[in-house]
Design a protein around this motif. Structure first.
Motif, PDB file in Angstrom:
ATOM      1  N   PRO A 152       3.387  -1.266  10.454  1.00  0.00           N
ATOM      2  CA  PRO A 152       3.427  -1.149   8.984  1.00  0.00           C
ATOM      3  C   PRO A 152       2.148  -1.631   8.307  1.00  0.00           C
ATOM      4  CG  PRO A 152       5.469  -2.092   9.796  1.00  0.00           C
ATOM      5  CD  PRO A 152       4.538  -2.019  10.971  1.00  0.00           C
ATOM      6  N   ARG A 153       1.915  -1.094   7.122  1.00  0.00           N
ATOM      7  CA  ARG A 153       0.860  -1.576   6.228  1.00  0.00           C
ATOM      8  C   ARG A 153       1.516  -2.448   5.166  1.00  0.00           C
ATOM      9  NH1 ARG A 153      -1.076   1.584  10.282  1.00  0.00           N
ATOM     10  NH2 ARG A 153      -3.038   2.621   9.772  1.00  0.00           N
ATOM     11  N   SER A 207      11.054   7.312   5.755  1.00  0.00           N
ATOM     12  CA  SER A 207       9.937   6.597   5.134  1.00  0.00           C
ATOM     13  C   SER A 207      10.415   5.253   4.604  1.00  0.00           C
ATOM     14  CB  SER A 207       9.351   7.413   3.984  1.00  0.00           C
ATOM     15  OG  SER A 207       8.770   8.599   4.476  1.00  0.00           O
ATOM     16  N   ASN A 209       9.321   1.926   2.225  1.00  0.00           N
ATOM     17  CA  ASN A 209       8.420   1.318   1.236  1.00  0.00           C
ATOM     18  C   ASN A 209       9.211   0.214   0.543  1.00  0.00           C
ATOM     19  OD1 ASN A 209       6.531   0.598  -0.682  1.00  0.00           O
ATOM     20  ND2 ASN A 209       5.917   2.700  -1.102  1.00  0.00           N
ATOM     21  N   ALA A 264       3.836  -5.040   0.260  1.00  0.00           N
ATOM     22  CA  ALA A 264       4.943  -4.109   0.485  1.00  0.00           C
ATOM     23  C   ALA A 264       4.949  -3.775   1.973  1.00  0.00           C
ATOM     24  CB  ALA A 264       4.777  -2.844  -0.344  1.00  0.00           C
ATOM     25  N   ARG A 266       5.108  -0.638   4.262  1.00  0.00           N
ATOM     26  CA  ARG A 266       4.997   0.823   4.214  1.00  0.00           C
ATOM     27  C   ARG A 266       4.831   1.359   5.628  1.00  0.00           C
ATOM     28  NH1 ARG A 266       1.414  -1.148   0.754  1.00  0.00           N
ATOM     29  NH2 ARG A 266      -0.348  -0.474   2.043  1.00  0.00           N
ATOM     30  N   THR A 267       5.748   2.197   6.043  1.00  0.00           N
ATOM     31  CA  THR A 267       5.653   2.800   7.364  1.00  0.00           C
ATOM     32  C   THR A 267       6.586   4.004   7.427  1.00  0.00           C
ATOM     33  OG1 THR A 267       5.699   2.336   9.754  1.00  0.00           O
ATOM     34  CG2 THR A 267       7.488   1.401   8.438  1.00  0.00           C
ATOM     35  N   GLU A 268       6.548   4.699   8.551  1.00  0.00           N
ATOM     36  CA  GLU A 268       7.469   5.807   8.807  1.00  0.00           C
ATOM     37  C   GLU A 268       7.993   5.686  10.225  1.00  0.00           C
ATOM     38  OE1 GLU A 268       5.429   9.495   8.199  1.00  0.00           O
ATOM     39  OE2 GLU A 268       5.816   9.504   6.035  1.00  0.00           O
TER      40      GLU A 268
END
Length: 278
Positions: A152-153, A207, A209, A264, A266-268
């Protein structure tokens, strides 16, 4: 999510990251298990590369009548899974099995659901593993493969203020180092599943977030994740980037990632639901 650790001495740090992943992404993981196109509630589940038990426990929450055989190469992970299963009152439903899935497989029974989350890309011979899963599944059984779109970011693109884009440069350096070492990371498992005799019944990308303000665990997850990346990419970063990263990773410093209010997750994650034909 499952994983076979790169270095045994790094087990505690990696186990903590897996636990934070489970905590932060609990709703997301529950969404994946609820999406699975099972014909009937599974009674026997195998979790391949179970890690500290994220998938196993989420599957038991979704399918409370099931028993889970949880397979991993790490006794430390399996011990942590057993502790969590006891805390949740489901220890009698979890059967841990320590084994190297690149070697000969032990008898894993005849499951009606096999789950492999972020573990297939660690296999030395994934095609062999897919065939093995096909052989042990009951006819009509389901194989769920979950693949990550990288780690993740956490930071905004313009952060940190003194070195915007630092996180992406760290990930680019890590991806470069991984190239050729983990050949199937981020793979499209659909064609390989079909080649192994499965019928693909569903494929979906979930997704994520999650705003960091929802949980202080997000900060710890970001700290642990970026520390792990730093250990791999320190030599590949510029001096300025490394200094900026170290400021983020200083727990007590004024620029610590734990002090930021703009994080946050954020990843998929992509899931393939593959059926063994009747």
């Amino acid at each position: 999510m499952g994983h076979q650790p790169d270095h045994p001495h790094d087990l505690d740090g990696q186990a903590e990251l897996l636990d934070l992943d489970a905590e932060v992404l609990a709703d997301h993981i529950a969404g994946i298990t609820a999406w699975l196109p099972v014909h009937a509630e599974p009674r026997q589940i195998v979790d391949l590369g179970c890690g500290t038990g994220t998938g196993a426990l989420a599957l038991l929450a979704q399918f409370p009548q099931a028993h889970v055989t949880a397979v991993d190469s790490s006794p430390g992970y399996l011990h942590r899974l057993q502790e969590k299963a006891r805390a949740e009152g489901v220890a009698d439903l979890v059967h841990p099995v320590q084994t190297d899935l690149d070697a000969d497989w032990p008898d894993l029974g005849t499951p009606d659901l096999v789950w492999a989350s972020a573990s297939m890309h660690h296999m030395a011979d994934p095609e062999r593993a897919l065939r093995k899963v096909h052989d042990i599944l009951v006819p009509g059984g389901l194989f769920a493969v979950v693949e990550l779109a990288g780690f993740p970011r956490f930071l905004p693109a313009d952060a940190p203020e003194d070195r915007p884009g630092l996180e992406e440069r760290c990930h680019a350096a890590a991806d470069h180092l991984h190239a050729g070492r983990v050949d199937h990371r981020g793979a499209d498992w659909g064609p390989m599943l079909t080649a192994a005799g499965f019928t693909i019944e569903g494929e979906r990308t979930f997704s994520v977030n999650i705003a960091g303000s929802r949980s202080e665990a997000v900060g710890r997850y970001a700290l642990g994740g970026l520390r792990r990346i730093r250990a791999k990419v320190a030599d590949a970063l510029s001096a300025d980037d490394l200094a900026a990263l170290d400021r983020l990773l200083d727990d007590d410093g004024p620029h610590s990632i734990l002090r930021r209010d703009d994080l946050a997750v954020r990843t998929e994650r992509t899931v393939w639901a593959a059926r063994r034909n009747e």
